[in-house]
Design an enzyme around this catalytic site. Structure first.
Site, PDB file in Angstrom:
ATOM      1  N   CYS A  14     -14.617  19.668  16.835  1.00 39.06           N
ATOM      2  CA  CYS A  14     -15.320  18.621  17.595  1.00 39.06           C
ATOM      3  C   CYS A  14     -16.821  18.844  17.517  1.00 39.06           C
ATOM      4  O   CYS A  14     -17.296  19.879  17.074  1.00 39.06           O
ATOM      5  CB  CYS A  14     -14.902  18.700  19.051  1.00 39.06           C
ATOM      6  SG  CYS A  14     -13.161  18.957  19.282  1.00 39.06           S
ATOM      7  N   ARG A  22     -17.384  16.727  10.528  1.00 33.96           N
ATOM      8  CA  ARG A  22     -16.509  17.815  10.987  1.00 33.96           C
ATOM      9  C   ARG A  22     -15.116  17.312  11.322  1.00 33.96           C
ATOM     10  O   ARG A  22     -14.213  18.084  11.564  1.00 33.96           O
ATOM     11  CB  ARG A  22     -17.121  18.488  12.213  1.00 33.96           C
ATOM     12  CG  ARG A  22     -18.527  18.994  11.971  1.00 33.96           C
ATOM     13  CD  ARG A  22     -19.332  18.934  13.235  1.00 33.96           C
ATOM     14  NE  ARG A  22     -18.892  19.910  14.173  1.00 33.96           N
ATOM     15  CZ  ARG A  22     -19.550  21.045  14.434  1.00 33.96           C
ATOM     16  NH1 ARG A  22     -20.666  21.286  13.807  1.00 33.96           N
ATOM     17  NH2 ARG A  22     -19.096  21.895  15.295  1.00 33.96           N
ATOM     18  N   TRP A  45     -11.606  16.052  18.268  1.00 33.74           N
ATOM     19  CA  TRP A  45     -10.493  16.166  17.310  1.00 33.74           C
ATOM     20  C   TRP A  45      -9.332  16.624  18.169  1.00 33.74           C
ATOM     21  O   TRP A  45      -9.328  17.746  18.669  1.00 33.74           O
ATOM     22  CB  TRP A  45     -10.861  17.202  16.249  1.00 33.74           C
ATOM     23  CG  TRP A  45      -9.895  17.316  15.118  1.00 33.74           C
ATOM     24  CD1 TRP A  45      -9.283  16.308  14.433  1.00 33.74           C
ATOM     25  CD2 TRP A  45      -9.421  18.530  14.521  1.00 33.74           C
ATOM     26  NE1 TRP A  45      -8.482  16.808  13.457  1.00 33.74           N
ATOM     27  CE2 TRP A  45      -8.549  18.159  13.475  1.00 33.74           C
ATOM     28  CE3 TRP A  45      -9.669  19.871  14.744  1.00 33.74           C
ATOM     29  CZ2 TRP A  45      -7.913  19.105  12.677  1.00 33.74           C
ATOM     30  CZ3 TRP A  45      -9.042  20.808  13.944  1.00 33.74           C
ATOM     31  CH2 TRP A  45      -8.164  20.414  12.928  1.00 33.74           C
ATOM     32  N   ASN A  78     -15.888  21.807  23.459  1.00 31.22           N
ATOM     33  CA  ASN A  78     -15.238  22.210  22.200  1.00 31.22           C
ATOM     34  C   ASN A  78     -14.460  23.476  22.504  1.00 31.22           C
ATOM     35  O   ASN A  78     -14.952  24.333  23.232  1.00 31.22           O
ATOM     36  CB  ASN A  78     -16.285  22.545  21.124  1.00 31.22           C
ATOM     37  CG  ASN A  78     -16.888  21.296  20.511  1.00 31.22           C
ATOM     38  OD1 ASN A  78     -16.441  20.184  20.782  1.00 31.22           O
ATOM     39  ND2 ASN A  78     -17.917  21.487  19.695  1.00 31.22           N
ATOM     40  N   GLY A  79     -13.260  23.609  21.916  1.00 37.02           N
ATOM     41  CA  GLY A  79     -12.508  24.843  22.121  1.00 37.02           C
ATOM     42  C   GLY A  79     -11.178  24.539  22.808  1.00 37.02           C
ATOM     43  O   GLY A  79     -10.781  23.384  22.950  1.00 37.02           O
ATOM     44  N   GLU A  92      -7.456  26.964  -6.243  1.00 41.87           N
ATOM     45  CA  GLU A  92      -8.555  26.175  -5.629  1.00 41.87           C
ATOM     46  C   GLU A  92      -8.476  24.731  -6.110  1.00 41.87           C
ATOM     47  O   GLU A  92      -8.666  23.797  -5.325  1.00 41.87           O
ATOM     48  CB  GLU A  92      -9.898  26.817  -5.979  1.00 41.87           C
ATOM     49  CG  GLU A  92     -11.108  26.048  -5.515  1.00 41.87           C
ATOM     50  CD  GLU A  92     -11.157  25.808  -4.002  1.00 41.87           C
ATOM     51  OE1 GLU A  92     -10.397  26.455  -3.254  1.00 41.87           O
ATOM     52  OE2 GLU A  92     -11.963  24.964  -3.587  1.00 41.87           O
ATOM     53  N   LYS A 141      -8.086  21.463  -3.660  1.00 45.47           N
ATOM     54  CA  LYS A 141      -9.048  20.339  -3.688  1.00 45.47           C
ATOM     55  C   LYS A 141      -8.299  19.020  -3.787  1.00 45.47           C
ATOM     56  O   LYS A 141      -8.579  18.079  -3.079  1.00 45.47           O
ATOM     57  CB  LYS A 141      -9.977  20.511  -4.897  1.00 45.47           C
ATOM     58  CG  LYS A 141     -11.453  20.396  -4.670  1.00 45.47           C
ATOM     59  CD  LYS A 141     -11.979  20.858  -3.381  1.00 45.47           C
ATOM     60  CE  LYS A 141     -11.673  22.279  -3.094  1.00 45.47           C
ATOM     61  NZ  LYS A 141     -11.851  22.719  -1.735  1.00 45.47           N
ATOM     62  N   GLU A 178      -6.049  18.206  -0.539  1.00 45.19           N
ATOM     63  CA  GLU A 178      -6.691  17.979   0.772  1.00 45.19           C
ATOM     64  C   GLU A 178      -7.447  16.667   0.825  1.00 45.19           C
ATOM     65  O   GLU A 178      -7.717  16.175   1.927  1.00 45.19           O
ATOM     66  CB  GLU A 178      -7.608  19.132   1.159  1.00 45.19           C
ATOM     67  CG  GLU A 178      -8.871  19.279   0.345  1.00 45.19           C
ATOM     68  CD  GLU A 178      -9.765  20.373   0.904  1.00 45.19           C
ATOM     69  OE1 GLU A 178      -9.853  20.545   2.126  1.00 45.19           O
ATOM     70  OE2 GLU A 178     -10.380  21.072   0.099  1.00 45.19           O
ATOM     71  N   HIS A 218      10.215  31.809 -13.193  1.00 44.46           N
ATOM     72  CA  HIS A 218      10.875  32.354 -11.992  1.00 44.46           C
ATOM     73  C   HIS A 218      11.127  31.262 -10.967  1.00 44.46           C
ATOM     74  O   HIS A 218      11.368  31.548  -9.794  1.00 44.46           O
ATOM     75  CB  HIS A 218      10.035  33.490 -11.401  1.00 44.46           C
ATOM     76  CG  HIS A 218       9.801  34.600 -12.370  1.00 44.46           C
ATOM     77  ND1 HIS A 218      10.757  35.528 -12.704  1.00 44.46           N
ATOM     78  CD2 HIS A 218       8.725  34.887 -13.139  1.00 44.46           C
ATOM     79  CE1 HIS A 218      10.278  36.355 -13.612  1.00 44.46           C
ATOM     80  NE2 HIS A 218       9.041  35.994 -13.899  1.00 44.46           N
ATOM     81  N   LYS A 276     -14.033  20.020   9.094  1.00 47.51           N
ATOM     82  CA  LYS A 276     -14.867  20.837   8.210  1.00 47.51           C
ATOM     83  C   LYS A 276     -14.811  22.300   8.618  1.00 47.51           C
ATOM     84  O   LYS A 276     -14.827  23.180   7.781  1.00 47.51           O
ATOM     85  CB  LYS A 276     -16.319  20.361   8.235  1.00 47.51           C
ATOM     86  CG  LYS A 276     -17.246  21.150   7.325  1.00 47.51           C
ATOM     87  CD  LYS A 276     -16.798  21.086   5.881  1.00 47.51           C
ATOM     88  CE  LYS A 276     -17.660  21.911   4.963  1.00 47.51           C
ATOM     89  NZ  LYS A 276     -17.140  21.959   3.569  1.00 47.51           N
TER      90      LYS A 276
HETATM   91  C1  AGP Z   1     -11.660  23.793   1.755  1.00 47.63           C
HETATM   92  O1  AGP Z   1     -11.964  22.668   0.958  1.00 47.63           O
HETATM   93  C2  AGP Z   1     -11.224  23.418   3.133  1.00 47.63           C
HETATM   94  N1  AGP Z   1     -12.125  22.541   3.766  1.00 47.63           N
HETATM   95  C3  AGP Z   1     -10.835  24.607   3.973  1.00 47.63           C
HETATM   96  O2  AGP Z   1      -9.786  25.263   3.303  1.00 47.63           O
HETATM   97  C4  AGP Z   1     -11.948  25.649   4.207  1.00 47.63           C
HETATM   98  O3  AGP Z   1     -12.261  26.307   3.007  1.00 47.63           O
HETATM   99  C5  AGP Z   1     -11.432  26.687   5.212  1.00 47.63           C
HETATM  100  O4  AGP Z   1     -11.163  26.017   6.428  1.00 47.63           O
HETATM  101  C6  AGP Z   1     -12.420  27.835   5.458  1.00 47.63           C
HETATM  102  O5  AGP Z   1     -13.597  27.315   6.007  1.00 47.63           O
HETATM  103  P1  AGP Z   1     -14.867  28.299   6.125  1.00 47.63           P
HETATM  104  O6  AGP Z   1     -15.258  28.675   4.724  1.00 47.63           O
HETATM  105  O7  AGP Z   1     -15.909  27.482   6.824  1.00 47.63           O
HETATM  106  O8  AGP Z   1     -14.442  29.499   6.908  1.00 47.63           O
END
Ligand code: AGP
Length: 608
Positions: free
Chosen positions: A2, A27, A75, A99-100, A483, A487, A490, A506, A603
């Protein structure tokens, strides 16, 4: 995660609150709200489900010249996204944004019988708890906040205003970041410095357990035990251009395309090609301490975890008798893993606020292990709690999908590994190829991005209808394939998963049919022929294969080949990952989805 904003000063609070919330949109959120107070304390509370545009529609009919207010993008954690669950929440004369997560909100709610709850949120419980100390004049606002927070278990970043004191905001943090912007006759609040850019360059980063009472020209910080805290005013590095799209349609494409520049910033002043040496000041480890390191634990989540995996391969290649273990933070924090005393932990996080990574950091520190941050967000919680660190300096990464941070995290960690190798007396002849390639990377990144962009856009259009994908790689290309799969999944929501080439037989080979397409990374080198035979296995089952390679002589009958022309060999997987980034971007635009704010994601994941 948030977003929180707050304003007290001589200007219209509503405009800062809305513009500030827009800065924090990246975010991730599913509702938003603001409250402002006029001089008499009359409140204008506006909340809306969905995007900030819905809130702006209400604002158009309720424009005020109020000079104080707070705002929030939510959020949903407790209670579905809705207007009644949106913040700010009211209790008596006070309004609260949070937030939290309040872990013990249920038992606290039991003790607040005289508050008529209107929402399902833990935040409203906190508002009612603060009010229980504030109403009837029992405690002044700041003291009432302190009394309530002493009963709270969980994490919070909060801002509170009261109709009875329409010239002050109380803010507090424990586990969720808050920054106080120091302006001229105005004070601004935000959960992330990017909301302050263009308003002030001076900021105070609150620490856990601190409470601040702010007015337009005063900031008084205390601990929960009422000890005064002397505020350290820091410079906000970010500039406006850095947090705007700069002519690109999406932040994601901007951040992919700015990697030559962002990687150059990561290297600046840290690499000397004349002497083939690397120097990192941040970790703060002496030569003797570096020499003693026998074990590296690399901790991260998501992309940060993948960066750690890839860097770990490189560090093992050039540093003798050192073991590297890269772990997923959310798993590691609950393992009873023993870490040998001659270890160092690398804590990798773009945002520096990821809850699981932060929890891991705190667990590892309890074992007396030195922790080194590989972080992007200046002044973030992880950056402030590690023993030393190396900022990657890629500038704000706004899009939820991490791109430029990954590239720089890999290189920053590899450079840290080189400093260990240098201290251990590894011959410069061994390190020289790595250092020379690292120095060339920004230019090579630029070449690959410009030379493959159009081709990838065309290929993506052909595959946009698929719902399943397999990414494949071996050795250093395997973390890169992980990775790449992340990408794609997500932001395009395609079910993409990565497998080590050697694992195909396997199990995963059973998946290959017309539902899937495959992306295979084939870097030049001793393992190239093995990868060729793996691709043949997939083709023999009718696979729809896209090969990414830096091998000029590649001529297998696959559906598509993306050839990377480069002198880079060791770090070829980093260049191949650029192809994955662009491919994921164009697949997502072809599917008409939200590139920068994918569904269900934020984010920075500041809650478990
Ligand atoms: C990656 O594209 C994602 N947004 C997510 O996996 C991100 O890398 C992960 O939440 C870690 O975030 P940070 O690097 O801010 O700790």
């Amino acid at each position: 995660m948030c977003g929180i904003v707050g304003y007290v000063g001589n200007k219209k609070a509503q405009s800062f609150l809305i513009s500030g919330l827009k800065r924090l949109e990246y975010r991730g959120y599913d509702s938003a709200g603001i409250v402002t107070l006029d001089e008499s304390g009359a409140a204008t509370l506006l909340r809306a489900k969905g995007k900030i545009a819905n809130l702006e529609e209400k604002l158009a009919k309720n424009a005020k010249t109020d000079k104080i207010g707070i705002g929030h993008t939510r959020w949903a954690t407790h209670g579905e996204p809705s207007e009644k669950n949106a913040h700010p929440h009211q209790a008596g004369n006070i309004y609260l944004v949070h937030n939290g997560i309040i872990e013990n909100y249920k038992e606290l709610k039991e003790s607040l019988k005289d508050h008529r709850f209107k929402s399902e949120t833990d935040t409203e419980v906190l508002a009612a708890l603060i009010n229980s100390f504030y109403k009837d004049g029992k405690y002044p606002l700041a003291n009432a906040v302190v009394q309530a927070l002493k009963l709270v278990q969980g994490t919070y970043g909060i801002a509170v205003v009261s109709r009875k004191n329409p010239d002050e905001i109380v803010v507090a943090r424990s586990g969720s970041p808050l920054v106080v912007g120091v302006g001229h006759d105005e004070t601004l609040i935000a959960s992330d410095a990017s909301a302050l850019v263009g308003h002030t360059k001076r900021a105070i980063y609150l620490n856990d357990g601190e409470v601040a009472l702010v007015t337009k020209n005063s900031i008084e910080i205390r601990t929960l035990n009422s000890e005064p805290v002397s505020a350290k005013v820091e410079e906000i590095e970010t500039n406006l251009a850095a947090i705007q799209k700069g002519g690109y349609e999406h932040f994601l494409l901007k951040e992919i395309m700015e990697q030559p520049k962002s990687l150059a910033e990561t290297l600046r002043g840290r690499i000397n090609t004349k002497t083939s040496t690397v120097h990192l000041g941040g970790p703060g480890l002496s030569e003797a301490e570096l020499r003693k390191i026998k074990h590296l634990v690399i901790v991260g989540c998501g992309t940060a975890y993948h960066a750690g995996l890839l860097a770990g391969y490189y560090i093992e290649q050039f540093t003798p008798e050192i073991t590297v273990e890269t772990v997923i933070a959310s798993e590691y924090r609950y393992r009873s893993a023993y870490i040998p005393k001659d270890s160092v932990a690398l804590i990798v996080s773009q945002s520096g606020e990821t809850a699981d990574t932060l929890a891991c950091l705190r667990e590892i520190k309890k074992q007396g292990i030195k922790t080194i941050g590989i972080v992007n967000a200046i002044g973030s919680t992880i950056a402030r709690e590690v023993d030393g660190g190396t900022y990657v300096h890629v500038g704000p990464e706004i899009s939820v999908a991490s791109t430029k941070a990954f590239t720089s995290q890999v290189i920053a960690m590899t450079m840290f590994g080189i400093t260990i190798a240098q201290a251990k007396g590894v011959k410069s002849g061994v390190l020289k190829p790595y250092i020379e390639e690292i120095a060339k990377l920004p230019k090579e990144v630029e070449n690959v991005l410009s030379s493959t962009n159009e081709q990838i856009k065309t290929i993506a259009k052909k595959y946009a209808k698929y719902e399943h994908a397999i990414y494949l790689g071996r050795d250093t290309a395997y973390p890169a394939s992980m990775e790449g799969a992340l990408k794609l999944k997500e932001i395009s929501y395609i079910d993409a998963n990565a497998y080590a080439f050697g694992e195909l037989k396997h199990g995963p080979l059973a998946l290959v049919d017309d539902r899937f397409f495959e992306v295979a990374f084939l870097p030049k080198g001793t393992l190239f022929d093995k990868a060729i035979s793996n691709v043949q296995e997939v083709l023999a089952r009718g696979g729809h294969v896209i090969v990414v390679t830096n091998e000029k002589k590649f001529d297998m009958p696959v559906e598509n080949v993306v050839k990377i022309t480069t002198s880079i060999e060791l770090f070829a997987p980093i260049l191949m990952n650029l192809v994955s980034q662009l491919f994921a971007y164009y697949m997502t635009t072809a599917r008409g989805l939200n590139v920068d704010q994918p569904r269900n994601l934020a984010k920075s994941v500041t809650v478990e």
